[in-house]
Design an enzyme around this catalytic site. Structure first.
Site, PDB file in Angstrom:
ATOM      1  N   HIS A  28      26.398  33.389  57.497  1.00 46.34           N
ATOM      2  CA  HIS A  28      26.443  34.039  58.741  1.00 46.34           C
ATOM      3  C   HIS A  28      27.828  34.052  59.634  1.00 46.34           C
ATOM      4  O   HIS A  28      27.566  33.547  60.797  1.00 46.34           O
ATOM      5  CB  HIS A  28      25.063  33.048  59.682  1.00 46.34           C
ATOM      6  N   SER A  35      20.192  45.224  62.839  1.00 50.76           N
ATOM      7  CA  SER A  35      19.392  43.927  63.245  1.00 50.76           C
ATOM      8  C   SER A  35      18.092  43.938  63.686  1.00 50.76           C
ATOM      9  O   SER A  35      17.750  44.683  64.565  1.00 50.76           O
ATOM     10  CB  SER A  35      20.391  42.990  64.111  1.00 50.76           C
ATOM     11  N   TYR A  59      30.280  34.995  72.780  1.00 48.90           N
ATOM     12  CA  TYR A  59      29.067  35.299  71.699  1.00 48.90           C
ATOM     13  C   TYR A  59      29.608  35.904  70.717  1.00 48.90           C
ATOM     14  O   TYR A  59      28.964  35.489  69.239  1.00 48.90           O
ATOM     15  CB  TYR A  59      28.279  36.286  72.525  1.00 48.90           C
ATOM     16  N   THR A 117      16.939  37.911  56.603  1.00 54.00           N
ATOM     17  CA  THR A 117      18.035  36.789  56.645  1.00 54.00           C
ATOM     18  C   THR A 117      17.017  35.627  56.689  1.00 54.00           C
ATOM     19  O   THR A 117      16.267  35.306  57.546  1.00 54.00           O
ATOM     20  CB  THR A 117      18.493  37.135  58.191  1.00 54.00           C
TER      21      THR A 117
END
Ligand SMILES: Cc1cc2nc3c(=O)[nH]c(=O)nc-3n(C[C@H](O)[C@H](O)[C@H](O)COP(=O)(O)O)c2cc1C
Length: 367
Positions: A266, A106, A24, A155
Site C-alpha cells: 500500500h 478506488s 495525505y 484490497t
C-alpha cells in the site's frame, strides 16, 4: 514546469498543494520508515548491463490478461485523486484509454465508477474495500457490472486504516472538515484553492444519495477467507487481490481461484514495520512458479524501478504517488510528461540491459 524525473514532480506538487493534501498523498504509516526501507531495497537492487546485443527493435508493450498494453505500468487505485488536481480522475482515465493500460478506480474515488468506465473506454478496474458486511458490497458489484467493468480488485491490506501521523496532524478528513488551520492552509495556497474548492470540494463520488454513505476509516477487520470465496462466486469477471506480502497467503489465494495477486505494501501506508514489498515479490514469485499472474506496486518511481520489478517476477506494475504528484505539479500536462519520462526510462533500461522486451527481463538481468 518541466518534469524530468520523480523528484521534479514531487517538488512541484509540494509547492502547489496545501500542506494537508501533500501530507495525505506523500504520507505513510508511522514515521515512514517502512516506506523508506522498501525504497532503499529497491534502490539497492543492481542491474547487470549487457553490451553488443543489437537492441534497435525494442518495445515496452506487455500482454495483460487478454489485451496488449502499450506501457508496462498502469494506475494504482487512489482515493480522492481530485485533491491533487480537479481533473485528475479524468486525466488518468483518458491516459489509460490512450495507452491501453488499466486505471484503478478506488471505492473512495472522487469521480464515479460510471464516469471512470466511460472516460477510460473500458480500461477501468474497480477496487473494492470490503468489510465483513456482504450487504454493502452487492450494490457496488451490481453497479460495476452495469458499467461494464471486467476486473475487480479487492484490497485486503486495510483491516484497519493505518495510522499516518502526517495526515492526522493536519486534520485530514473525508469529506472535508474546514477548521481554522485548514482555512489558513488553503489561504496560503490560493491557486489550488481557487482551482479545486471553487469547483466544489472533492467528494466520495461513489456514495451519497441513493448510494448511501461510506466511512473511509471504518473497520474492515471482519473480512475473511469466506467473504473472499463469496465474492469469487458472485463476481464472474476477473478477480485481483491487492495488498499481499505473505507467501502462504499467496498460495491460498491461488487455491481460492483468484485471477491475479497484486503484491503491495500500500505504498508503505499501512504497516510501518512491514516486510519490504519488493522482497515479498521475489519470494512470492519463487513460491508460485513462473506462470501465475503477479502484479506489483509500492515505491516505483522510475523506469529502472519498473524494470527491476519485472526482473523480480512482476507481470505488470502499478503506480501511485508518482502520477498523483505529476498531476498536482502541472495537471494533465504534468501527467503526460511523467508518463513519457517513465516510458523512456523503461525503454532505455531495456537497451542498457541488452534485451528488447519486458518479458525478457528476469533473474539474469540482476547483478
Ligand atoms: C493518496 C493515496 C490514496 C490511496 N488510496 C487507495 C485506495 O483507495 N485503495 C487502494 O487499494 N489503495 C490505495 N492507495 C494505495 C495505492 O493503490 C498503491 O498501493 C500505492 O500508492 C503504491 O505505492 P506508491 O504510491 O509508492 O506508488 C492509495 C495511495 C495513495 C498515495
Amino acid at each position: 514546469m518541466t518534469i524530468h524525473c520523480f523528484e521534479d514532480a514531487r517538488r512541484g506538487a509540494r509547492r502547489r498543494l496545501p500542506w494537508m493534501v501533500f501530507d495525505y498523498i506523500d504520507g505513510a504509516a508511522g514515521d515512514g520508515q517502512g516506506e523508506a526501507s522498501n525504497r532503499q531495497t529497491l534502490r539497492d537492487i543492481r542491474l547487470m548491463p549487457r553490451v553488443l546485443n543489437n537492441v534497435m527493435q525494442r518495445s515496452v508493450a506487455v500482454n495483460l490478461f487478454d489485451q496488449q498494453c502499450e506501457l508496462p505500468f498502469g494506475v494504482a487505485p487512489m482515493g480522492m485523486c481530485r485533491l491533487a488536481n480537479p481533473m485528475a480522475d479524468r486525466a488518468l482515465a483518458e491516459m489509460a484509454a490512450r495507452h491501453k493500460v488499466p486505471v484503478g478506480v478506488s471505492t473512495v474515488s472522487s469521480s464515479s465508477l460510471e464516469d471512470m468506465a466511460k472516460w477510460s473506454e473500458g480500461q477501468a478496474w474497480f477496487q473494492l474495500y470490503c468489510s465483513g458486511n456482504q450487504g454493502g458490497i452487492d450494490p457496488l458489484l451490481a453497479r460495476c457490472k452495469a458499467a461494464g467493468y471486467e476486473t475487480l480488485v479487492v484490497t485486503v491490506d486495510v483491516p484497519e486504516v493505518g495510522r499516518r501521523p502526517r495526515e492526522l496532524r493536519r486534520g485530514f478528513k473525508m469529506p472535508f472538515k474546514m477548521g481554522p488551520s485548514q482555512f489558513f492552509d488553503f489561504a496560503c495556497h490560493p491557486r489550488w484553492s481557487l482551482g479545486t474548492l471553487a469547483k466544489g470540494a472533492p467528494k466520495l463520488a461513489n456514495f451519497g444519495g441513493v448510494h448511501g454513505e461510506f466511512d473511509r476509516t471504518a473497520s474492515r477487520a471482519g473480512a475473511d477467507w469466506t467473504l473472499l470465496s463469496e465474492i469469487r462466486e458472485k463476481w464472474q469477471g476477473r478477480l485481483v487481490v491487492k495488498g499481499v506480502l505473505n507467501v502462504e497467503d499467496a498460495k491460498k489465494l491461488v487455491s481460492v481461484g483468484v485471477d491475479a495477486i497484486q503484491v503491495s505494501s500500500h505504498g508503505g501506508r499501512q504497516l510501518n514495520s512491514s516486510l519490504d514489498a519488493i522482497t515479498a515479490l521475489r519470494d512470492i514469485r519463487a513460491a508460485l512458479g513462473p506462470d501465475f499472474p503477479l502484479f506489483y506496486d509500492s515505491g516505483i518511481q522510475s523506469g529502472e524501478d519498473v524494470a527491476k520489478a519485472y526482473a523480480l517476477g512482476a507481470d505488470f506494475v502499478f503506480l501511485g504517488r508518482v502520477l498523483s504528484f505529476a498531476l498536482a505539479a502541472d495537471g494533465r500536462r504534468g501527467l503526460h510528461q511523467m508518463v513519457d519520462v517513465l516510458h523512456r526510462e523503461t525503454d532505455i533500461t531495456l537497451a542498457q540491459l541488452g534485451v528488447t522486451s519486458m518479458d525478457a527481463l528476469g533473474q539474469s538481468n540482476l547483478a
